[in-house]
Design an enzyme around this catalytic site. Structure first.
Site, PDB file in Angstrom:
ATOM      1  N   ASP A  20       0.845  -1.204   0.000  1.00  0.00           N
ATOM      2  CA  ASP A  20       0.000   0.000   0.000  1.00  0.00           C
ATOM      3  C   ASP A  20       0.877   1.250   0.000  1.00  0.00           C
ATOM      4  O   ASP A  20       1.730   1.423   0.883  1.00  0.00           O
ATOM      5  CB  ASP A  20      -0.891   0.028   1.248  1.00  0.00           C
ATOM      6  CG  ASP A  20      -1.960  -1.051   1.249  1.00  0.00           C
ATOM      7  OD1 ASP A  20      -2.153  -1.713   0.205  1.00  0.00           O
ATOM      8  OD2 ASP A  20      -2.627  -1.218   2.290  1.00  0.00           O
TER       9      ASP A  20
ATOM     10  N   GLY B  29      -3.422  -5.388   1.329  1.00  0.00           N
ATOM     11  CA  GLY B  29      -4.093  -6.436   0.537  1.00  0.00           C
ATOM     12  C   GLY B  29      -5.164  -7.050   1.426  1.00  0.00           C
ATOM     13  O   GLY B  29      -4.862  -7.457   2.553  1.00  0.00           O
TER      14      GLY B  29
ATOM     15  N   GLY C 147      -6.740  -9.857   1.457  1.00  0.00           N
ATOM     16  CA  GLY C 147      -6.507 -11.231   1.905  1.00  0.00           C
ATOM     17  C   GLY C 147      -5.470 -11.285   3.009  1.00  0.00           C
ATOM     18  O   GLY C 147      -5.685 -11.891   4.070  1.00  0.00           O
ATOM     19  N   ALA C 148      -4.334 -10.637   2.766  1.00  0.00           N
ATOM     20  CA  ALA C 148      -3.248 -10.666   3.747  1.00  0.00           C
ATOM     21  C   ALA C 148      -3.661  -9.964   5.041  1.00  0.00           C
ATOM     22  O   ALA C 148      -3.334 -10.425   6.139  1.00  0.00           O
ATOM     23  CB  ALA C 148      -1.999 -10.014   3.163  1.00  0.00           C
TER      24      ALA C 148
ATOM     25  N   GLU D  61     -10.292  -9.722  -4.624  1.00  0.00           N
ATOM     26  CA  GLU D  61      -9.123  -9.108  -5.262  1.00  0.00           C
ATOM     27  C   GLU D  61      -8.275 -10.099  -6.059  1.00  0.00           C
ATOM     28  O   GLU D  61      -7.253  -9.724  -6.613  1.00  0.00           O
ATOM     29  CB  GLU D  61      -8.247  -8.404  -4.206  1.00  0.00           C
ATOM     30  CG  GLU D  61      -8.891  -7.124  -3.689  1.00  0.00           C
ATOM     31  CD  GLU D  61      -8.000  -6.287  -2.773  1.00  0.00           C
ATOM     32  OE1 GLU D  61      -7.001  -6.825  -2.255  1.00  0.00           O
ATOM     33  OE2 GLU D  61      -8.306  -5.106  -2.601  1.00  0.00           O
TER      34      GLU D  61
ATOM     35  N   THR E  86     -21.300  -4.590   7.242  1.00  0.00           N
ATOM     36  CA  THR E  86     -20.541  -3.614   8.029  1.00  0.00           C
ATOM     37  C   THR E  86     -20.995  -2.212   7.618  1.00  0.00           C
ATOM     38  O   THR E  86     -21.168  -1.921   6.430  1.00  0.00           O
ATOM     39  CB  THR E  86     -19.029  -3.794   7.839  1.00  0.00           C
ATOM     40  OG1 THR E  86     -18.723  -3.742   6.437  1.00  0.00           O
ATOM     41  CG2 THR E  86     -18.559  -5.135   8.393  1.00  0.00           C
TER      42      THR E  86
ATOM     43  N   GLY F 271     -12.131  -2.971   7.992  1.00  0.00           N
ATOM     44  CA  GLY F 271     -13.065  -4.030   7.594  1.00  0.00           C
ATOM     45  C   GLY F 271     -12.379  -5.391   7.577  1.00  0.00           C
ATOM     46  O   GLY F 271     -12.965  -6.404   7.959  1.00  0.00           O
ATOM     47  N   ASP F 272     -11.123  -5.397   7.154  1.00  0.00           N
ATOM     48  CA  ASP F 272     -10.373  -6.664   7.112  1.00  0.00           C
ATOM     49  C   ASP F 272     -10.119  -7.204   8.523  1.00  0.00           C
ATOM     50  O   ASP F 272     -10.173  -8.416   8.753  1.00  0.00           O
ATOM     51  CB  ASP F 272      -9.040  -6.463   6.384  1.00  0.00           C
ATOM     52  CG  ASP F 272      -9.248  -6.021   4.944  1.00  0.00           C
ATOM     53  OD1 ASP F 272     -10.253  -6.444   4.331  1.00  0.00           O
ATOM     54  OD2 ASP F 272      -8.412  -5.249   4.438  1.00  0.00           O
TER      55      ASP F 272
HETATM   56  O1  RIB Z   1      -9.069  -3.261   2.707  1.00  0.00           O
HETATM   57  C1  RIB Z   1      -7.912  -2.486   2.659  1.00  0.00           C
HETATM   58  C2  RIB Z   1      -6.987  -2.984   1.599  1.00  0.00           C
HETATM   59  O2  RIB Z   1      -7.606  -2.827   0.341  1.00  0.00           O
HETATM   60  C3  RIB Z   1      -5.684  -2.248   1.515  1.00  0.00           C
HETATM   61  O3  RIB Z   1      -4.691  -2.776   2.353  1.00  0.00           O
HETATM   62  C4  RIB Z   1      -5.347  -2.314   0.030  1.00  0.00           C
HETATM   63  O4  RIB Z   1      -4.248  -3.120  -0.263  1.00  0.00           O
HETATM   64  C5  RIB Z   1      -6.602  -2.827  -0.667  1.00  0.00           C
HETATM   65  O5  RIB Z   1      -6.473  -4.105  -1.055  1.00  0.00           O
END
Ligand code: RIB
Length: 303
Positions: A13, A39, A41-42, A140, A220, A252-253
């Site tokens: 990012d 990312g 997923g990560a 993604e 959410t 959110g992740d």
């Molecule tokens: O949800 C946030 C993420 O969305 C960021 O880290 C960016 O890489 C995008 O994938």
């Protein structure tokens, strides 16, 4: 113990703060540039791991500096990266993020995130996944591979969590392979045609997604918290935890990582949503995606 398998994106990012969105053709001065691991997923894998789950990642990065750095960061967070491919002919995914007044806008270069196909993911799942494990994926990576993976994981008895972000319509018959879908307001409108703005529309959207075949739904709502409907059909609303917002990237992740880790811990859907709200409140109070994601001990300290 059951494990979590994440098939998803790994991005570097590049994030900068701007006083406002520039108009077309305009250049404005920004500040606070950061390069941070991200990312969806990560980020979700890191969140679940920091919250105490045993997590494995299926992903691809380029054979470049960003790819190496992202993989090392995931490993440091405790995520098993044995199935993260380093591919010579593509570059690592990059997200360019513009932060304005606590919100963000993202432009994505998918790069290696689209390099894995259905066969790659299926063979990894066969090797690692067992009934009772949790499978998590987002929007993604390659769409066909993502859909195939959801179907294969569900067929194998894994509990599947789908975060359709970025959102795009999917075949109706995919929903029967989704045990839990977690999505924000705009994603919800794209996936089921209902924009959730209050309890009534949240319920209508959840009913629609469950009619299509999803087992459970969590929407959410940013500062308004989250709304969920479990397999029993009973709606539940969970408020957001109080926070001083610095950067919403990865919030959110973090919440989704908590839903997955909560499932492994045996929490109810509502319990996982409350845990996720606390964890996300810490993520938004710090800068960057993965650097902001809290540990279980930090979240427990908020209770
Ligand atoms: O949800 C946030 C993420 O969305 C960021 O880290 C960016 O890489 C995008 O994938």
């Amino acid at each position: 113990m059951a494990q979590i398998i994440v098939f998803g994106s790994m991005n570097m990012d590049l994030s900068i703060d701007a006083p406002r969105m520039p108009a077309a053709g305009e250049t404005i001065a920004g500040s606070g540039l950061i390069t941070a691991a991200g990312g969806k997923g990560a980020n979700q894998a890191v969140a679940a791991s920091r919250l105490g789950a045993d997590v494995r990642m299926i992903a691809a990065v380029g054979a470049d500096g960003f790819g190496d750095e992202l993989t090392r960061g995931l490993e440091r967070a405790g995520v098993d990266c044995a199935r993260v491919r380093h591919l010579a002919d593509v570059t690592t995914g990059v997200a360019v993020i513009l932060r304005t007044a606590g919100e963000n806008r993202i432009v994505l270069h998918a790069g290696a995130n689209h390099a894995l196909g259905s066969d790659d993911v299926a063979s990894d799942l066969l090797r690692m996944g067992a009934s009772g494990d949790v499978f998590v994926t987002q929007g993604e990576c390659d769409p066909a591979a993502t859909e195939f993976a959801l179907r294969a994981a569900h067929e194998r008895g894994l509990y599947t969590i789908f975060n359709p972000a970025p959102a795009r319509p999917v075949p109706d018959d995919l929903w029967a392979s989704v045990d839990l879908v977690c999505l924000n307001e705009t994603e919800c409108q794209i996936m089921c045609g209902v924009l959730p703005v209050d309890d009534a529309t949240c319920l209508a959207a959840s009913c629609r997604l469950r009619e299509l075949g999803a087992g459970a739904v969590v929407i959410t709502l940013g500062a308004a918290g989250s709304f969920g409907v479990g397999p029993d059909g009973v709606p539940v609303s969970v408020p957001a935890a109080p926070a001083t917002v610095v950067d919403t990237t990865g919030a959110g992740d973090t919440f989704i990582g908590a839903l997955a880790a909560g499932r492994i811990r045996g929490l109810s859907l509502e319990g996982s949503m409350r845990w996720g709200a606390l964890a996300a409140s810490l993520t938004v109070s710090r800068l960057g995606a993965q650097p902001s994601i809290p540990t279980a001990a930090e979240v427990e300290a908020l209770r």
